[in-house]
Design a protein around this motif. Sequence first.
Motif, PDB file in Angstrom:
ATOM      1  N   ILE A  50       0.837  -1.201   0.000  1.00 52.35           N
ATOM      2  CA  ILE A  50       0.000   0.000   0.000  1.00 52.35           C
ATOM      3  C   ILE A  50       0.873   1.251   0.000  1.00 52.35           C
ATOM      4  CG2 ILE A  50      -1.744   1.293   1.282  1.00 52.35           C
ATOM      5  CD1 ILE A  50      -2.797  -1.352   2.344  1.00 52.35           C
ATOM      6  N   ILE A  51       1.932   1.217   0.784  1.00 50.45           N
ATOM      7  CA  ILE A  51       2.888   2.323   0.844  1.00 50.45           C
ATOM      8  C   ILE A  51       4.283   1.734   0.663  1.00 50.45           C
ATOM      9  CG2 ILE A  51       3.834   4.212   2.206  1.00 50.45           C
ATOM     10  CD1 ILE A  51       1.205   4.315   3.733  1.00 50.45           C
ATOM     11  N   VAL A  52       4.924   2.071  -0.459  1.00 54.78           N
ATOM     12  CA  VAL A  52       6.257   1.540  -0.765  1.00 54.78           C
ATOM     13  C   VAL A  52       7.163   2.701  -1.175  1.00 54.78           C
ATOM     14  CG1 VAL A  52       7.607  -0.105  -2.113  1.00 54.78           C
ATOM     15  CG2 VAL A  52       5.215  -0.618  -1.569  1.00 54.78           C
ATOM     16  N   LEU A  95       7.323   7.254  -4.223  1.00 55.91           N
ATOM     17  CA  LEU A  95       6.380   6.519  -3.388  1.00 55.91           C
ATOM     18  C   LEU A  95       5.359   5.867  -4.305  1.00 55.91           C
ATOM     19  CD1 LEU A  95       5.667   6.077  -0.331  1.00 55.91           C
ATOM     20  CD2 LEU A  95       3.987   7.920  -0.608  1.00 55.91           C
ATOM     21  N   ARG A  96       5.200   4.557  -4.166  1.00 50.08           N
ATOM     22  CA  ARG A  96       4.230   3.846  -4.988  1.00 50.08           C
ATOM     23  C   ARG A  96       3.436   2.885  -4.108  1.00 50.08           C
ATOM     24  NH1 ARG A  96       9.153   1.198  -6.745  1.00 50.08           N
ATOM     25  NH2 ARG A  96       9.209  -0.963  -5.951  1.00 50.08           N
ATOM     26  N   GLY A  97       2.344   2.393  -4.669  1.00 48.29           N
ATOM     27  CA  GLY A  97       1.526   1.450  -3.919  1.00 48.29           C
ATOM     28  C   GLY A  97       0.133   1.368  -4.494  1.00 48.29           C
ATOM     29  N   LYS A 101      -7.854  -2.534  -4.338  1.00 47.04           N
ATOM     30  CA  LYS A 101      -7.577  -3.582  -5.314  1.00 47.04           C
ATOM     31  C   LYS A 101      -7.615  -3.073  -6.749  1.00 47.04           C
ATOM     32  CE  LYS A 101      -9.262  -7.447  -2.503  1.00 47.04           C
ATOM     33  NZ  LYS A 101     -10.230  -8.569  -2.429  1.00 47.04           N
ATOM     34  N   THR A 102      -8.278  -1.953  -6.951  1.00 44.00           N
ATOM     35  CA  THR A 102      -8.443  -1.442  -8.323  1.00 44.00           C
ATOM     36  C   THR A 102      -7.681  -0.145  -8.591  1.00 44.00           C
ATOM     37  OG1 THR A 102     -10.456  -0.261  -7.674  1.00 44.00           O
ATOM     38  CG2 THR A 102     -10.711  -2.499  -8.535  1.00 44.00           C
ATOM     39  N   LEU A 103      -7.125   0.476  -7.544  1.00 47.95           N
ATOM     40  CA  LEU A 103      -6.510   1.798  -7.711  1.00 47.95           C
ATOM     41  C   LEU A 103      -5.063   1.778  -7.226  1.00 47.95           C
ATOM     42  CD1 LEU A 103      -7.279   4.650  -8.686  1.00 47.95           C
ATOM     43  CD2 LEU A 103      -7.824   5.220  -6.305  1.00 47.95           C
ATOM     44  N   ALA A 104      -4.132   2.128  -8.128  1.00 46.24           N
ATOM     45  CA  ALA A 104      -2.707   2.156  -7.813  1.00 46.24           C
ATOM     46  C   ALA A 104      -2.140   3.539  -8.130  1.00 46.24           C
ATOM     47  CB  ALA A 104      -1.965   1.085  -8.604  1.00 46.24           C
ATOM     48  N   TYR A 105      -1.023   3.875  -7.484  1.00 49.14           N
ATOM     49  CA  TYR A 105      -0.430   5.196  -7.673  1.00 49.14           C
ATOM     50  C   TYR A 105       1.088   5.095  -7.701  1.00 49.14           C
ATOM     51  CZ  TYR A 105       0.780   5.070  -2.717  1.00 49.14           C
ATOM     52  OH  TYR A 105       1.309   4.708  -1.506  1.00 49.14           O
ATOM     53  N   ASN A 106       1.714   6.126  -8.243  1.00 46.64           N
ATOM     54  CA  ASN A 106       3.174   6.227  -8.258  1.00 46.64           C
ATOM     55  C   ASN A 106       3.539   7.702  -8.372  1.00 46.64           C
ATOM     56  OD1 ASN A 106       5.918   5.700  -8.409  1.00 46.64           O
ATOM     57  ND2 ASN A 106       5.898   5.226 -10.592  1.00 46.64           N
ATOM     58  N   ALA A 107       4.338   8.187  -7.430  1.00 48.41           N
ATOM     59  CA  ALA A 107       4.813   9.572  -7.447  1.00 48.41           C
ATOM     60  C   ALA A 107       6.332   9.544  -7.321  1.00 48.41           C
ATOM     61  CB  ALA A 107       4.192  10.377  -6.318  1.00 48.41           C
ATOM     62  N   HIS A 145       7.204  13.315 -11.600  1.00 49.54           N
ATOM     63  CA  HIS A 145       6.321  12.393 -12.313  1.00 49.54           C
ATOM     64  C   HIS A 145       5.259  11.853 -11.373  1.00 49.54           C
ATOM     65  CE1 HIS A 145       5.058   9.141 -15.028  1.00 49.54           C
ATOM     66  NE2 HIS A 145       5.066   8.357 -13.963  1.00 49.54           N
ATOM     67  N   GLY A 146       4.034  11.762 -11.870  1.00 53.09           N
ATOM     68  CA  GLY A 146       2.957  11.181 -11.090  1.00 53.09           C
ATOM     69  C   GLY A 146       1.997  10.417 -11.978  1.00 53.09           C
ATOM     70  N   GLU A 147       1.471   9.316 -11.467  1.00 52.83           N
ATOM     71  CA  GLU A 147       0.481   8.556 -12.227  1.00 52.83           C
ATOM     72  C   GLU A 147      -0.501   7.878 -11.278  1.00 52.83           C
ATOM     73  OE1 GLU A 147       2.135   4.502 -13.736  1.00 52.83           O
ATOM     74  OE2 GLU A 147       3.719   6.003 -14.065  1.00 52.83           O
ATOM     75  N   LEU A 148      -1.709   7.736 -11.787  1.00 52.94           N
ATOM     76  CA  LEU A 148      -2.796   7.107 -11.046  1.00 52.94           C
ATOM     77  C   LEU A 148      -3.502   6.163 -12.005  1.00 52.94           C
ATOM     78  CD1 LEU A 148      -4.103   7.297  -8.185  1.00 52.94           C
ATOM     79  CD2 LEU A 148      -5.753   8.892  -9.187  1.00 52.94           C
TER      80      LEU A 148
END
Length: 290
Positions: A50-52, A95-97, A101-107, A145-148
Amino acid sequence: IGLTPYITASGDKWSTRIGVGISIEGNQNNKSRFLFYPNIDFNYNVVENIIVPYAGFTGKLKKNSLKTLTDENPFLVPNPSMKNTNEKWEMHVGLRGSISKTLAYNARTSYGKVQDLYFFVNDNSDLVINGFNVLYDDATIWNIHGELQFQSAEKIKIMAKGDYNSYVIPYEKIAGMLEPKPWHRPSLQLTFSANYNLKNKIVVNADVFVVGKRFAYSTAQGQGLNVTITSTSINELKTIVDANLSLEYRYSKKLSGFLNFNNLGFKRYEIWNNYPSYKFNFLAGITITF
């Protein structure tokens, strides 16, 4: 030729890679040079993916060829200047995670130094053959960079991502240019995309993208009183906002038909200076696999 020896280690919640990158490059003068790069990565799984948080210190030699450059810009002049790009080092933290179950993020943010970063500039020195040449300069680059991403089973996938880039180019490297800028490289890029896959038969893709303002540099030559006069100019290209839509019907594994709609904004804009795009256009066809 490149080698990337490394060692890895891991625990219950963490993992790391420590190594070095080695590249051997031969240039146009038949001289070779050895280049060494850091190759370090670390991540720590705080809460069950969840938090990496993660961090790294890396570098590499990027090979530029006529194919890679024309894939990006097909309007190059014959025999453009060719060099490889030396990404000397880059530090990044992120930070990614997954939120569910359906929503992921990466900053992520990074800062690094590059030698011989390529830029496309208008070359009008030939009255018959106009196009773009390639200019190389050193640069310091800061990126955010950011993505959702949202994905529901295999049917629906939605992604939003964006990049902000800040370039610092040493003034003394730009001979004859009063205002050094990252020619044709936008500071802001945004993409919103959606994909719908119905039983791997009907596939729908839609995307909206934003390309921020860019600066273009061009040169031209003319004849004066028994002398050749060279003039230069700097143009600012406007921000681009556009959308595309594609439909595909897969009749079988070997036969499918598609229909692509491009430039749904019905606007003519310049991705490359003095080279306007088509307005709304579409492409229809079939795909056959043997």
